[in-house]
Design a protein around this motif. Structure first.
Motif, PDB file in Angstrom:
ATOM      1  N   VAL A   1     -23.488 -18.164 -18.736  1.00 23.10           N
ATOM      2  CA  VAL A   1     -22.923 -17.191 -19.745  1.00 23.10           C
ATOM      3  C   VAL A   1     -22.558 -17.856 -20.853  1.00 23.10           C
ATOM      4  O   VAL A   1     -22.924 -17.201 -22.078  1.00 23.10           O
ATOM      5  CB  VAL A   1     -21.353 -16.967 -19.171  1.00 23.10           C
ATOM      6  N   LEU A   2     -22.495 -19.086 -21.201  1.00 18.78           N
ATOM      7  CA  LEU A   2     -22.417 -19.762 -22.557  1.00 18.78           C
ATOM      8  C   LEU A   2     -23.649 -19.771 -23.230  1.00 18.78           C
ATOM      9  O   LEU A   2     -23.793 -19.604 -24.627  1.00 18.78           O
ATOM     10  CB  LEU A   2     -22.025 -21.187 -22.438  1.00 18.78           C
ATOM     11  N   LEU A   3     -24.911 -19.827 -22.667  1.00 20.25           N
ATOM     12  CA  LEU A   3     -26.016 -19.400 -23.337  1.00 20.25           C
ATOM     13  C   LEU A   3     -26.156 -18.498 -24.167  1.00 20.25           C
ATOM     14  O   LEU A   3     -26.957 -18.179 -25.040  1.00 20.25           O
ATOM     15  CB  LEU A   3     -27.492 -19.553 -22.237  1.00 20.25           C
ATOM     16  N   LYS A   4     -25.376 -17.273 -23.900  1.00 16.00           N
ATOM     17  CA  LYS A   4     -25.552 -15.869 -24.642  1.00 16.00           C
ATOM     18  C   LYS A   4     -24.477 -15.712 -25.336  1.00 16.00           C
ATOM     19  O   LYS A   4     -24.485 -14.983 -26.389  1.00 16.00           O
ATOM     20  CB  LYS A   4     -25.612 -14.743 -23.592  1.00 16.00           C
ATOM     21  N   MET A   5     -23.431 -16.859 -25.739  1.00 16.21           N
ATOM     22  CA  MET A   5     -22.377 -16.544 -26.595  1.00 16.21           C
ATOM     23  C   MET A   5     -22.662 -17.266 -27.936  1.00 16.21           C
ATOM     24  O   MET A   5     -23.732 -18.177 -28.086  1.00 16.21           O
ATOM     25  CB  MET A   5     -21.292 -17.402 -26.024  1.00 16.21           C
TER      26      MET A   5
ATOM     27  N   THR B   1     -22.588 -19.969 -30.288  1.00 15.81           N
ATOM     28  CA  THR B   1     -22.308 -21.413 -30.267  1.00 15.81           C
ATOM     29  C   THR B   1     -21.554 -21.847 -31.525  1.00 15.81           C
ATOM     30  O   THR B   1     -21.143 -23.155 -31.489  1.00 15.81           O
ATOM     31  CB  THR B   1     -23.604 -22.247 -30.118  1.00 15.81           C
ATOM     32  N   LEU B   2     -21.493 -20.976 -32.504  1.00 18.39           N
ATOM     33  CA  LEU B   2     -20.558 -21.566 -33.854  1.00 18.39           C
ATOM     34  C   LEU B   2     -19.043 -21.287 -33.532  1.00 18.39           C
ATOM     35  O   LEU B   2     -18.281 -22.054 -34.392  1.00 18.39           O
ATOM     36  CB  LEU B   2     -20.997 -20.847 -34.980  1.00 18.39           C
TER      37      LEU B   2
ATOM     38  N   ALA C   1     -15.169 -25.317 -27.475  1.00 20.70           N
ATOM     39  CA  ALA C   1     -14.105 -25.975 -26.647  1.00 20.70           C
ATOM     40  C   ALA C   1     -14.625 -25.673 -25.016  1.00 20.70           C
ATOM     41  O   ALA C   1     -14.443 -26.504 -24.257  1.00 20.70           O
ATOM     42  CB  ALA C   1     -12.869 -25.301 -27.087  1.00 20.70           C
ATOM     43  N   ILE C   2     -14.957 -24.498 -24.630  1.00 20.97           N
ATOM     44  CA  ILE C   2     -15.176 -23.915 -23.313  1.00 20.97           C
ATOM     45  C   ILE C   2     -16.464 -24.986 -23.117  1.00 20.97           C
ATOM     46  O   ILE C   2     -16.631 -25.191 -21.723  1.00 20.97           O
ATOM     47  CB  ILE C   2     -15.453 -22.757 -23.026  1.00 20.97           C
ATOM     48  N   ILE C   3     -17.333 -25.195 -23.739  1.00 23.28           N
ATOM     49  CA  ILE C   3     -18.590 -25.909 -23.533  1.00 23.28           C
ATOM     50  C   ILE C   3     -18.193 -27.212 -23.192  1.00 23.28           C
ATOM     51  O   ILE C   3     -18.509 -28.055 -22.022  1.00 23.28           O
ATOM     52  CB  ILE C   3     -19.481 -26.164 -24.582  1.00 23.28           C
ATOM     53  N   ASN C   4     -17.175 -27.920 -23.732  1.00 23.00           N
ATOM     54  CA  ASN C   4     -16.771 -29.319 -23.438  1.00 23.00           C
ATOM     55  C   ASN C   4     -15.857 -29.163 -22.313  1.00 23.00           C
ATOM     56  O   ASN C   4     -15.941 -30.247 -21.593  1.00 23.00           O
ATOM     57  CB  ASN C   4     -15.985 -29.664 -24.606  1.00 23.00           C
TER      58      ASN C   4
ATOM     59  N   PHE D   1     -17.593 -22.516 -36.869  1.00 22.53           N
ATOM     60  CA  PHE D   1     -18.050 -23.886 -37.531  1.00 22.53           C
ATOM     61  C   PHE D   1     -19.095 -22.955 -38.496  1.00 22.53           C
ATOM     62  O   PHE D   1     -19.687 -22.154 -38.536  1.00 22.53           O
ATOM     63  CB  PHE D   1     -18.808 -24.774 -36.476  1.00 22.53           C
ATOM     64  N   TYR D   2     -19.545 -23.943 -39.698  1.00 22.23           N
ATOM     65  CA  TYR D   2     -20.478 -23.324 -40.304  1.00 22.23           C
ATOM     66  C   TYR D   2     -21.896 -23.683 -39.905  1.00 22.23           C
ATOM     67  O   TYR D   2     -22.968 -22.657 -40.059  1.00 22.23           O
ATOM     68  CB  TYR D   2     -20.208 -24.133 -42.064  1.00 22.23           C
ATOM     69  N   ARG D   3     -22.186 -24.662 -39.418  1.00 22.39           N
ATOM     70  CA  ARG D   3     -23.481 -24.923 -38.804  1.00 22.39           C
ATOM     71  C   ARG D   3     -23.273 -25.495 -37.383  1.00 22.39           C
ATOM     72  O   ARG D   3     -22.246 -26.090 -36.974  1.00 22.39           O
ATOM     73  CB  ARG D   3     -24.050 -26.017 -39.649  1.00 22.39           C
TER      74      ARG D   3
END
Length: 306
Positions: free
Chosen positions: A63-67, A69-70, A76-79, A148-150
């Protein structure tokens, strides 16, 4: 004291086992302290953690692959997925020990497996707090979105957290565990002798108070927000997405209150009486194992449609 009533039968069984253990060997630190009942509880809990946590982490990864990432929340969920995965890696070794009643690996690895449960608990707690604060900032319209900006900034923020853990957390567990006593190579997770030091007690009490206070603050703030939303959409509350978004925040707070807080409250009692009642080691392990059930949070988020 009512907390210990459900364990009355287990207490009696533990007492018999401890008495038999003292007859069979003079060094109590070399004995497997858990009764058959306690071992069954620990095996069951960690089996549920391994199965449910594994499914939740794998599913959430896709699911996170489609969200975005900034997003700070996504980061936080990735971590959270990473820290859950690290804990799940150590679970089979715990299950092997509780089933075979003998630690067949070396003591340094035992320290790592033991430390991972604590590191997982506190990192999960931190990522929960970050996620909740960000969602509340958006709710109060202090920020339209928190990003995040980048991507490099997101990676740097995550790396900073993990470097802090590796520099301060891991060495603390690795070098302090087992320093105050002699521990048998065939047993594991028996480092209670460190609690004889006043500095260790003070650190434990500080953490207990901090977790309890933060948990109460999080719960009060979430209730306040839910009441505010209920008043705003009183006529058609259940049809508004904002209400259900705030209800889903309770998943994080629910995990903290149900799985983290009981361990810390029991820990305060355990520190005072660990040298008086040997069976408290088993109870402490059971309460600690319940904190690992937080791995089911990702599966809960997926099932709730978050």
């Amino acid at each position: 004291l009512s907390l210990f009533f459900p364990f009355q039968n287990m207490y009696q069984e533990d007492f018999r086992n401890m008495t038999e253990g003292s007859r069979n060997g003079s060094d109590s630190s070399s004995a497997f302290v858990h009764s058959s009942t306690m071992s069954a509880i620990l095996v069951t809990v960690y089996s549920v953690v391994f199965a449910g946590g594994g499914i939740g982490s794998i599913t959430m990864s896709f699911v996170l692959l489609k969200m975005n990432t900034l997003s700070v929340t996504t980061t936080a969920i990735i971590n959270l997925v990473v820290v859950h995965s690290l804990l799940l890696f150590t679970v089979p070794f715990r299950l092997h020990y509780y089933l075979k009643k003998k630690w067949v690996f070396n003591i340094p690895f035992c320290k790592m497996v033991s430390a991972m449960v604590h590191i997982h608990m506190y990192l999960t707690f931190i990522f929960y707090v970050i996620t909740l604060v960000i969602r509340w900032l958006i709710f109060f319209q202090w920020k339209d979105k928190v990003e995040f900006y980048r991507k490099l900034h997101a990676i740097a923020a995550s790396a900073a957290v993990w470097v802090f853990v590796m520099v301060f957390g891991v060495p603390l567990f690795y070098f302090e565990y087992g320093r105050s006593g002699l521990y048998n190579n065939t047993t594991c997770f028996k480092f209670h002798k460190e609690l004889q030091h006043e500095s260790v007690k003070a650190l434990n009490y500080t953490v207990i108070v901090a977790v309890a206070l933060i948990s109460c603050v999080l719960l009060v703030l979430q209730i306040f927000i839910l009441v505010k939303v209920a008043r705003k959409f009183s006529n058609s509350l259940c049809s508004h997405q904002e209400f259900w978004a705030q209800v889903k925040n309770l998943i994080f707070i629910w995990v903290i209150i149900i799985w983290f807080l009981p361990y810390h409250l029991f820990r305060a009692y355990y520190i005072q009486h660990v040298s008086d009642l040997d069976q408290l080691e088993s109870y402490n392990e059971v309460f600690l194992s319940l904190t690992a059930l937080s791995c089911l949070d990702l599966l809960s988020l997926m099932l709730s449609g978050s």
